[in-house]
Write a protein that holds these residues in place. Sequence first.
Motif, mmCIF file in Angstrom:
data_model
loop_
_atom_site.group_PDB
_atom_site.id
_atom_site.type_symbol
_atom_site.label_atom_id
_atom_site.label_comp_id
_atom_site.label_asym_id
_atom_site.label_seq_id
_atom_site.Cartn_x
_atom_site.Cartn_y
_atom_site.Cartn_z
ATOM 1 N N PRO A 170 0.809 -1.326 0.039
ATOM 2 C CA PRO A 170 -0.078 -0.034 -0.145
ATOM 3 C C PRO A 170 0.945 1.388 -0.077
ATOM 4 O O PRO A 170 2.046 1.184 0.420
ATOM 5 N N GLY A 171 0.134 2.262 -0.456
ATOM 6 C CA GLY A 171 1.035 3.559 -0.314
ATOM 7 C C GLY A 171 0.531 4.349 -1.662
ATOM 8 O O GLY A 171 0.286 3.717 -2.520
ATOM 9 N N CYS A 172 0.871 5.578 -1.802
ATOM 10 C CA CYS A 172 0.623 6.529 -2.849
ATOM 11 C C CYS A 172 1.401 7.391 -2.989
ATOM 12 O O CYS A 172 1.420 8.514 -2.655
ATOM 13 N N PRO A 173 2.630 7.148 -3.528
ATOM 14 C CA PRO A 173 3.251 5.950 -3.567
ATOM 15 C C PRO A 173 3.944 5.505 -2.577
ATOM 16 O O PRO A 173 4.291 6.080 -1.526
ATOM 17 N N PRO A 174 4.158 3.996 -2.560
ATOM 18 C CA PRO A 174 4.725 3.375 -1.362
ATOM 19 C C PRO A 174 6.108 4.000 -1.310
ATOM 20 O O PRO A 174 6.810 4.162 -2.314
ATOM 21 N N ARG A 175 6.858 4.150 -0.052
ATOM 22 C CA ARG A 175 8.126 4.360 -0.045
ATOM 23 C C ARG A 175 9.108 3.196 -0.552
ATOM 24 O O ARG A 175 8.612 2.168 -0.580
ATOM 25 N N PRO A 176 10.332 3.598 -0.844
ATOM 26 C CA PRO A 176 11.108 2.555 -1.316
ATOM 27 C C PRO A 176 11.363 1.522 -0.279
ATOM 28 O O PRO A 176 11.626 0.223 -0.463
ATOM 29 N N GLU A 177 11.578 1.897 1.041
ATOM 30 C CA GLU A 177 11.726 0.887 2.184
ATOM 31 C C GLU A 177 10.530 -0.354 2.116
ATOM 32 O O GLU A 177 10.621 -1.475 2.394
ATOM 33 N N ALA A 178 9.213 0.361 1.789
ATOM 34 C CA ALA A 178 7.851 -0.627 1.707
ATOM 35 C C ALA A 178 8.265 -1.573 0.745
ATOM 36 O O ALA A 178 7.696 -2.613 0.802
ATOM 37 N N LEU A 179 8.737 -1.081 -0.263
ATOM 38 C CA LEU A 179 8.827 -1.771 -1.533
ATOM 39 C C LEU A 179 9.873 -2.968 -1.446
ATOM 40 O O LEU A 179 9.688 -4.213 -1.578
ATOM 41 N N ILE A 180 10.913 -2.494 -0.668
ATOM 42 C CA ILE A 180 12.228 -3.613 -0.182
ATOM 43 C C ILE A 180 11.513 -4.762 0.721
ATOM 44 O O ILE A 180 11.772 -5.699 0.563
#
Lengths: 196, 146
Positions: A170-180
């Motif tokens: 989730p996120g708009c946009p997701p932080r890079p940490e969230a993607l990792i």
Amino acid sequence: MEIDINEKQVYSSTELNKVEAETIEALRMGSQQVIPDPDEWLAQELKGNVLLTTVDFFLNWARRSSLWTMLCFPACCAMEFMSASASRFDLSRFGMEILRASPRQADLMITAGTLTWKMAPQIKRIYDQMAEPKWVIAMGACAITGGTFAQSYSVVPGYNHLIPVDVYVPGCPPRPEALIHAIQMLQDKIAKRKNL
Amino acid sequence: MALTLSGEEIGAKLEEKFPGSIVESDKDSFLVRSEFLLPVADYLKDTPGLDFDFLSYITAVDYYEYFEVVYRLTSLEHNHSLVMKARCYGRDNLSLPSVVSLWRGADFQEREIYDLMGISFDSHPNMRCIFLWDSFEGHPLRRDYL
């Protein structure tokens, strides 16, 4: 001030030659022996080279440690993905920095952005062209549910209408940490996979 | 920044050249009768001193009673610009003459207006949907589209 052309420089050319000769001579005298091969222990057959594990674990380890990502960047989450894969967040620490422009060489699709129905057949086709086993991460609100545009006439309300999604970020946009974090969750998921 | 020419002045000049072509004009723009659209556009493009050799954009506005199509013309030679408007009344089977034969840049924008507003352009070389797919029903930028 006049320049005296006969004045001695700091190093005369003769002294320079002397210094160079000394350096080379010192290096040559110190390099008479061959440096032993640091990997010599590898020659001891099997001893210290055998690990016991299961085929499942080995396959999953290989797969989760080198996820190759398919380029699927229809909208602005791609910026966050670029940030994640660049030097500050450094996705390559986890062995997944390689982006493939060919679906034949990819096993992970990170869907970074809003998908319109006009674009949907291409995404479906790219997913179908990827070789098994393959995984999908839905990145951002648009990829999960269509986000702000869910009610729109032209936007697909979530990638899971088209392709199976493994991890939602989730996120708009997701932080890079969230993607990792999402990729690490996917790695945990792959580690539990039963292959045989 | 290009100098915007007065719609009144140009409108008066055009009315003299093509009697009955101009419906109304003000300082920003003039409204041309749709059957005169092509000759007027041709005149604006090729007359020395005007030389509107570049079409900045076309767009369309839904006013419920009618649709207004707005053309912004620019002259790269004289660095001036002008706004020309044309109307079509009703909600169905709307059409205007296409200006692709004068400005190639009109191609995609006329298709976009056809797609989203439902105004078709006569003698356009490729009058098909550009953003939506062929079987899509309705015109999403109309004010009564839900």
